[in-house]
Design an enzyme around this catalytic site. Structure first.
Site, PDB file in Angstrom:
ATOM      1  N   GLU A   9      68.962   4.838  20.179  1.00  0.00           N
ATOM      2  CA  GLU A   9      69.981   5.920  20.478  1.00  0.00           C
ATOM      3  C   GLU A   9      71.405   5.223  20.104  1.00  0.00           C
ATOM      4  O   GLU A   9      72.268   6.398  19.748  1.00  0.00           O
ATOM      5  CB  GLU A   9      69.795   6.558  21.863  1.00  0.00           C
ATOM      6  N   HIS A  61      45.861  -7.379  17.401  1.00  0.00           N
ATOM      7  CA  HIS A  61      44.729  -6.864  16.995  1.00  0.00           C
ATOM      8  C   HIS A  61      44.710  -5.242  16.364  1.00  0.00           C
ATOM      9  O   HIS A  61      43.854  -4.841  16.091  1.00  0.00           O
ATOM     10  CB  HIS A  61      43.594  -6.883  17.903  1.00  0.00           C
ATOM     11  N   LYS A 118      66.286  19.964  20.428  1.00  0.00           N
ATOM     12  CA  LYS A 118      66.397  20.497  21.399  1.00  0.00           C
ATOM     13  C   LYS A 118      66.980  22.138  21.320  1.00  0.00           C
ATOM     14  O   LYS A 118      66.466  23.102  21.696  1.00  0.00           O
ATOM     15  CB  LYS A 118      67.685  20.014  22.526  1.00  0.00           C
TER      16      LYS A 118
HETATM   17  O1  PA5 Z   1      70.984   8.148  26.723  1.00  0.00           O
HETATM   18  C1  PA5 Z   1      71.021   9.380  27.253  1.00  0.00           C
HETATM   19  O2  PA5 Z   1      71.894   9.983  27.400  1.00  0.00           O
HETATM   20  C2  PA5 Z   1      69.819  10.258  26.984  1.00  0.00           C
HETATM   21  O3  PA5 Z   1      68.589   9.824  26.726  1.00  0.00           O
HETATM   22  C3  PA5 Z   1      69.747  10.909  28.322  1.00  0.00           C
HETATM   23  O4  PA5 Z   1      69.622  10.046  29.494  1.00  0.00           O
HETATM   24  C4  PA5 Z   1      68.613  11.970  28.393  1.00  0.00           C
HETATM   25  O5  PA5 Z   1      68.650  12.891  27.250  1.00  0.00           O
HETATM   26  C5  PA5 Z   1      68.459  12.716  29.779  1.00  0.00           C
HETATM   27  O6  PA5 Z   1      69.743  13.383  30.006  1.00  0.00           O
HETATM   28  P1  PA5 Z   1      70.274  14.008  31.282  1.00  0.00           P
HETATM   29  O7  PA5 Z   1      70.203  12.758  32.377  1.00  0.00           O
HETATM   30  O8  PA5 Z   1      71.357  14.734  31.243  1.00  0.00           O
HETATM   31  O9  PA5 Z   1      69.075  14.729  31.813  1.00  0.00           O
END
Ligand code: PA5
Length: 444
Positions: free
Chosen positions: A282, A303, A417
């Site tokens: 990310e 493996h 999303k």
């Molecule tokens: O790194 C990030 O910001 C995302 O992976 C969030 O942690 C994830 O989408 C969950 O988001 P939230 O805490 O708003 O539910």
């Protein structure tokens, strides 16, 4: 300070010379400075830099609540996804004994109905607390899980009892979960505004589940503090291991090595790998750039993926995670007559055999044109884990900035999303729904 764990980049030698790293010195130093003086890309999200020290503010509340959960219930269901899930899971899987009963269960990190039903039937005769974690407060997977679990619990609990059992970890001032928690009077922990999800393991997002599972979060923070001090005080690319790691990755990427496998020789690292994939994927994967992070559990995956590692497309490099010290002293016994032809390893303990597997693998891969480096972790404990968390967080920040991307946003996560909301008929997504329905019809 003793960094305790070591980064060895010797087997990158054919790909990166010390002089290549030295050439990056000025650039890395400038990035280091831009992080600490908060002028880099994404500088609004640098709260994680000082978290190991700031976390002390909420520490006593976290510890008290964790003790209450351990003393007065059968455990806790932790609801969250991505950064609101992976850090806690990684810590617990790293520190816990694999066959010990787990008192922290996870929900809301996917939408599997069968898993959800199974968890509900497992907890039906148990007293559980719930920790629902979401910074945005509107993430579908945990929101759905929370709605369901709340309904299940409300069949046997009064509103007052629910108020005792439900703990929300939310943004300080906004978001649907924040509003629900306030309206219902749930106990609440705050995720600081300037800390993104994947950098939040040292906030109550991670600290509460880790403490509820019985682990020492003060030691965890201590390890992170020591690594933070090292990362702050040393801006030399050859001396600060987080800078070395970030720079080495960048140089490998420049040479066409676009995939990094985090290959661990202990199953305890499996979820560290999952956490690391989110952190690096990310943070770096944007603007058509970034190293693709993948993980492997060795020797198991030798493996399966081993063939690809050895002879597949040469776009990979590998970072091994090894554990120096284990508690096991199980030795392979000698058997008279040697019917299974294993007497050549008789008398050796499993750890020594695993070490040989690591050494054998790293040279086999190296000779197969798969550059690799090794992070050797001295032992499994909270202190070392705190160092490891901070090390990777600092490294990915530098690594993303070397690629000239903002390491602290994740605009690409929104695309699926939006499609999911549209397909589920969420108000406001009607046009997109029409577009997707037409595409889906076109498939058949
Ligand atoms: O790194 C990030 O910001 C995302 O992976 C969030 O942690 C994830 O989408 C969950 O988001 P939230 O805490 O708003 O539910």
């Amino acid at each position: 300070m003793n960094t305790r764990f070591k980064l060895n980049i010797q087997l990158l030698d054919d790909y990166i010379k010390q002089s290549d790293l030295s050439k990056l010195e000025d650039k890395v130093r400038a990035i280091h400075q831009s992080l600490w003086n908060k002028t880099c890309k994404g500088h609004d999200f640098l709260g994680w830099l000082s978290l190991p020290f700031d976390a002390a503010e909420q520490l006593n509340r976290v510890k008290d609540l964790a003790a209450e959960i351990r003393d007065h219930s059968d455990g806790m269901v932790s609801i969250g996804i991505g950064g609101s899930y992976l850090g806690a899971r990684a810590a617990i899987e790293f520190l816990a004994e694999p066959f010990a009963a787990k008192n922290v269960l996870f929900l809301g990190h996917h939408i599997s109905g069968d898993y959800t039903d199974s968890l509900f039937s497992y907890i039906q005769d148990k007293d559980v607390y719930v920790n629902v974690i979401s910074k945005s407060g509107g993430t579908t997977e945990p929101a759905v899980a929370f709605r369901l679990l709340r309904r299940v619990l409300s069949e046997s609990c009064s509103e007052e009892e629910l108020k005792r059992r439900i703990i929300a970890t939310t943004d300080a001032n906004k978001g649907i979960l924040h509003d629900i928690a306030k309206a219902k009077g749930y106990r609440r922990f705050v995720i600081p505004d300037d800390v993104g999800g994947r950098f939040s393991v040292l906030t109550p997002v991670g600290l509460l589940p880790i403490a509820a599972a019985g682990f020492d979060i003060e030691q965890l923070l201590k390890g992170a503090q020591d690594m933070a001090t090292l990362c702050k005080e040393n801006d030399n690319v050859l001396e600060n291991p987080a800078l070395t790691y970030a720079a080495a990755r960048y140089l490998l990427y420049e040479k066409g090595k676009k995939v990094e496998a985090l290959s661990a020789f202990e199953p305890y690292f499996q979820y560290i790998g999952e956490w690391w994939k989110q952190l690096f994927g990310e943070s770096e994967g944007k603007e058509n750039k970034g190293i693709y992070p993948t993980s492997a559990n060795l020797t198991t995956d030798l493996h399966s993926l081993g063939q690809y590692f050895q002879q597949g497309e040469r776009v990979l490099f590998e970072t091994f995670l090894t554990l120096d010290k284990t508690t096991s002293d199980t030795k392979i016994p000698e058997i008279e007559g040697d019917p299974d032809q294993l007497n050549f390893v008789a008398g050796q303990d499993l750890h020594a055999v695993n070490q040989k597997a690591y050494l054998g693998t790293k040279y086999a891969h190296y000779e197969g044109d798969l550059p690799n480096m090794t992070l050797s972790v001295p032992e499994r404990n909270e202190y070392v884990l705190g160092q490891l968390f901070y090390f990777f967080e600092f490294a990915v920040a530098v690594s993303g900035l070397l690629l000239d991307v903002n390491p602290f946003n994740q605009p690409g996560v929104e695309a699926y999303k939006k499609n999911m909301f549209a397909l589920l008929g969420k108000p406001g997504f009607e046009d997109r729904k029409q577009e997707l329905d037409d595409k889906i019809k076109g498939e058949s």
